[in-house]
Design a protein around this motif. Sequence first.
Motif, mmCIF file in Angstrom:
data_model
loop_
_atom_site.group_PDB
_atom_site.id
_atom_site.type_symbol
_atom_site.label_atom_id
_atom_site.label_comp_id
_atom_site.label_asym_id
_atom_site.label_seq_id
_atom_site.Cartn_x
_atom_site.Cartn_y
_atom_site.Cartn_z
ATOM 1 N N GLY A 44 -19.970 6.608 78.943
ATOM 2 C CA GLY A 44 -20.194 6.711 80.371
ATOM 3 C C GLY A 44 -18.928 6.635 81.187
ATOM 4 N N ALA A 45 -17.863 6.050 80.628
ATOM 5 C CA ALA A 45 -16.582 5.932 81.348
ATOM 6 C C ALA A 45 -15.716 7.164 81.213
ATOM 7 C CB ALA A 45 -15.820 4.706 80.843
ATOM 8 N N LEU A 46 -16.037 8.059 80.281
ATOM 9 C CA LEU A 46 -15.168 9.200 80.011
ATOM 10 C C LEU A 46 -14.970 10.144 81.213
ATOM 11 C CD1 LEU A 46 -16.078 10.177 76.343
ATOM 12 C CD2 LEU A 46 -14.025 9.036 77.203
ATOM 13 N N PRO A 47 -15.994 10.418 82.046
ATOM 14 C CA PRO A 47 -15.727 11.287 83.206
ATOM 15 C C PRO A 47 -14.629 10.753 84.119
ATOM 16 C CG PRO A 47 -18.087 11.093 82.844
ATOM 17 C CD PRO A 47 -17.441 10.132 81.918
ATOM 18 N N ALA A 48 -14.654 9.461 84.427
ATOM 19 C CA ALA A 48 -13.600 8.874 85.264
ATOM 20 C C ALA A 48 -12.253 8.933 84.559
ATOM 21 C CB ALA A 48 -13.948 7.431 85.616
ATOM 22 N N VAL A 49 -12.241 8.733 83.253
ATOM 23 C CA VAL A 49 -10.999 8.791 82.488
ATOM 24 C C VAL A 49 -10.440 10.213 82.498
ATOM 25 C CG1 VAL A 49 -9.988 8.496 80.194
ATOM 26 C CG2 VAL A 49 -11.663 6.849 81.051
ATOM 27 N N ALA A 50 -11.323 11.212 82.381
ATOM 28 C CA ALA A 50 -10.869 12.606 82.385
ATOM 29 C C ALA A 50 -10.237 12.980 83.720
ATOM 30 C CB ALA A 50 -12.045 13.536 82.074
ATOM 31 N N ILE A 51 -10.858 12.577 84.825
ATOM 32 C CA ILE A 51 -10.296 12.869 86.138
ATOM 33 C C ILE A 51 -8.958 12.164 86.321
ATOM 34 C CG2 ILE A 51 -10.629 12.511 88.609
ATOM 35 C CD1 ILE A 51 -12.261 14.773 87.537
ATOM 36 N N SER A 52 -8.864 10.925 85.887
ATOM 37 C CA SER A 52 -7.612 10.183 86.001
ATOM 38 C C SER A 52 -6.504 10.839 85.188
ATOM 39 C CB SER A 52 -7.815 8.741 85.533
ATOM 40 O OG SER A 52 -6.603 8.038 85.488
ATOM 41 N N THR A 53 -6.838 11.290 83.984
ATOM 42 C CA THR A 53 -5.836 11.941 83.139
ATOM 43 C C THR A 53 -5.359 13.246 83.761
ATOM 44 O OG1 THR A 53 -6.871 10.959 81.177
ATOM 45 C CG2 THR A 53 -5.385 12.822 80.830
ATOM 46 N N ALA A 54 -6.286 14.030 84.299
ATOM 47 C CA ALA A 54 -5.889 15.289 84.934
ATOM 48 C C ALA A 54 -5.034 15.032 86.165
ATOM 49 C CB ALA A 54 -7.138 16.090 85.309
ATOM 50 N N THR A 55 -5.363 13.997 86.936
ATOM 51 C CA THR A 55 -4.547 13.655 88.097
ATOM 52 C C THR A 55 -3.148 13.244 87.665
ATOM 53 O OG1 THR A 55 -6.547 12.919 89.243
ATOM 54 C CG2 THR A 55 -4.442 12.220 90.162
ATOM 55 N N SER A 56 -3.043 12.573 86.527
ATOM 56 C CA SER A 56 -1.733 12.161 86.023
ATOM 57 C C SER A 56 -0.838 13.354 85.720
ATOM 58 C CB SER A 56 -1.898 11.312 84.757
ATOM 59 O OG SER A 56 -2.451 10.060 85.059
ATOM 60 N N ALA A 57 -1.439 14.492 85.392
ATOM 61 C CA ALA A 57 -0.630 15.674 85.102
ATOM 62 C C ALA A 57 0.229 16.046 86.307
ATOM 63 C CB ALA A 57 -1.530 16.845 84.714
ATOM 64 N N GLY A 58 -0.359 15.979 87.503
ATOM 65 C CA GLY A 58 0.422 16.269 88.700
ATOM 66 C C GLY A 58 1.519 15.253 88.926
ATOM 67 N N MET A 59 1.218 13.974 88.711
ATOM 68 C CA MET A 59 2.232 12.938 88.876
ATOM 69 C C MET A 59 3.348 13.091 87.849
ATOM 70 S SD MET A 59 -0.178 9.607 89.580
ATOM 71 C CE MET A 59 -1.390 9.598 90.908
ATOM 72 N N LEU A 60 2.993 13.474 86.631
ATOM 73 C CA LEU A 60 4.004 13.642 85.589
ATOM 74 C C LEU A 60 4.942 14.798 85.915
ATOM 75 C CD1 LEU A 60 1.806 13.091 82.405
ATOM 76 C CD2 LEU A 60 3.678 11.643 83.174
ATOM 77 N N LEU A 61 4.382 15.917 86.367
ATOM 78 C CA LEU A 61 5.232 17.056 86.695
ATOM 79 C C LEU A 61 6.083 16.758 87.924
ATOM 80 C CD1 LEU A 61 2.794 20.028 86.006
ATOM 81 C CD2 LEU A 61 4.749 19.294 84.646
ATOM 82 N N GLY A 62 5.550 15.968 88.856
ATOM 83 C CA GLY A 62 6.361 15.576 89.996
ATOM 84 C C GLY A 62 7.473 14.625 89.598
ATOM 85 N N GLY A 63 7.162 13.648 88.748
ATOM 86 C CA GLY A 63 8.181 12.722 88.277
ATOM 87 C C GLY A 63 9.194 13.360 87.353
ATOM 88 N N ARG B 269 -16.455 16.457 83.471
ATOM 89 C CA ARG B 269 -17.220 15.386 84.115
ATOM 90 C C ARG B 269 -18.640 15.832 84.412
ATOM 91 N NH1 ARG B 269 -15.668 14.245 90.126
ATOM 92 N NH2 ARG B 269 -16.531 16.353 90.135
ATOM 93 N N ASP B 270 -18.792 17.051 84.943
ATOM 94 C CA ASP B 270 -20.132 17.550 85.249
ATOM 95 C C ASP B 270 -20.967 17.692 83.986
ATOM 96 O OD1 ASP B 270 -19.400 17.616 87.872
ATOM 97 O OD2 ASP B 270 -19.055 19.782 87.945
ATOM 98 N N HIS B 271 -20.307 18.124 82.900
ATOM 99 C CA HIS B 271 -21.052 18.295 81.645
ATOM 100 C C HIS B 271 -21.532 16.956 81.107
ATOM 101 C CE1 HIS B 271 -22.155 19.927 77.726
ATOM 102 N NE2 HIS B 271 -21.442 18.969 77.164
ATOM 103 N N VAL B 272 -20.649 15.946 81.154
ATOM 104 C CA VAL B 272 -21.036 14.623 80.644
ATOM 105 C C VAL B 272 -22.114 14.005 81.517
ATOM 106 C CG1 VAL B 272 -20.212 12.296 80.194
ATOM 107 C CG2 VAL B 272 -18.832 14.244 79.515
#
Length: 336
Positions: free
Chosen positions: A258-277, A328-331
Motif C-alpha cells: 500500500g505504500a508503494l504508490p507514494a514511494v513511486a511518486i517520491s522516487t520520480a520527484t527525486s529524478a528532477g532534484m538529482l538532475l538539478g543537483g 500509482r493509479d494501477h496499484v
Amino acid sequence: MAGPLIRATSADGARAPKARSGPVLSGARRAARLAARRLAMLVLLLAAVFAAVALLPGDAAGATSERGAGAAEVAARRTALGLDRPVTTRFWDWMSGLPTGDLGTTAHGQPVTTVLAAPFPNTLLLGTLALVLSASGALALGCWAALRPAGRIDRAVAVACTAAFALPEFVVSVALLLLLSQWTGWLPAVTLTGPDGAPASWDMLVLPLLALAIPQIGWNTRIVRGALADQGALPHVQAAILDGLPRRRVLTHHMLPGALPAVAISTATSAGMLLGGAVVVETLFNYPGIGAVLAGAIADRDTPLVAAVVATTGAVISLLLLLADLARDHVLGAHR
C-alpha cells in the motif's frame, strides 16, 4: 441472485463484451491527459527559459565575440545569430524544429545535438545510478525503521535523514572530498575523461554518485517511513499484528504494497532534484556531464543550448513522473 447475472449476460447467455472496455479506455484517457499536461508544463518551462536568458545582461553576440571586437562587428554577429528578432519569434522557430530532432545551433556555430552527444549520456548514467541508490537505500532504511516504530533505530534514522536532506549538494560534496579523498586518499578528487569522453575509471563515479544520492536518500527515507506509518494504522494491518503474524511479514505483505504508490511518486520527484543537483556536483568534481555545458551556455547567453539542456532533462523527468503516476493509479485501482 439471478437478476444481476441475467443483466450481466447477453441474450444467448454469453458474457457481455463491454464489461472490461470501460476501465481500459478510462486508463488510456487518463494516460493521455497526464502526458498532455506534462508536455504543456515542459513547453511553458522552455518559454520561461527563453524569456529568462533574454532578460540577462548582455547577449550571445557580445559574450562570444572575440576580445577587442568593435560595435559594428558585434552588431553584425547579433544579426547573424538572429538576436535582432523578437524573442517570441526565436522561441517559435526553435520549437518548430523539435519534432524533427533539431535542437538548433549554438552561438559558436555547432549543432546543439553534437555538443550534447557526449555529456548527456554521462549525466544520464550518473543520475540513473544515483536514483537507483537513493531509492534502494531509502526503501531499506524506511523498512528497517518501520520494524521498530518509535524505537531507537526509528529515531536515529529520522534524525540522520533529516540532516542529510537539509544539507545542500555542495556541502555534501565538500565533506566527501575532505573525508574520502584529501584525508584518506581512497578516491580520486576529480574526474578524468577517457578517449570516448566518459570517466576514465569507475572509482571516479563514486564521489559524485554519493554527493547526489545522500540528500535524496534522506528525503525518500522520510517519505517511505511516513507511508509505512500510514499503512500501519489501517485496520487490516492492526488485525494482522493482533493475529500474531511476524512483524517482518506484516511489513512486506500488508504495509509495503500500500505504500508503494507514494514511494513511486517520491522516487520520480527525486529524478528532477538529482538532475538539478548534478549541475553543482558535476562542476565540483569536474565530471564530464551537462552541468559544465549548462554553466558555459548561461555564461555565453546561448539560449538554444540552455533550452536544449532543459528540454532533454525535462523530457526525462516528465517521462518518469508520468510512469510514476500511471503506476500509482494501477496499484490504487488494483486495491479498490
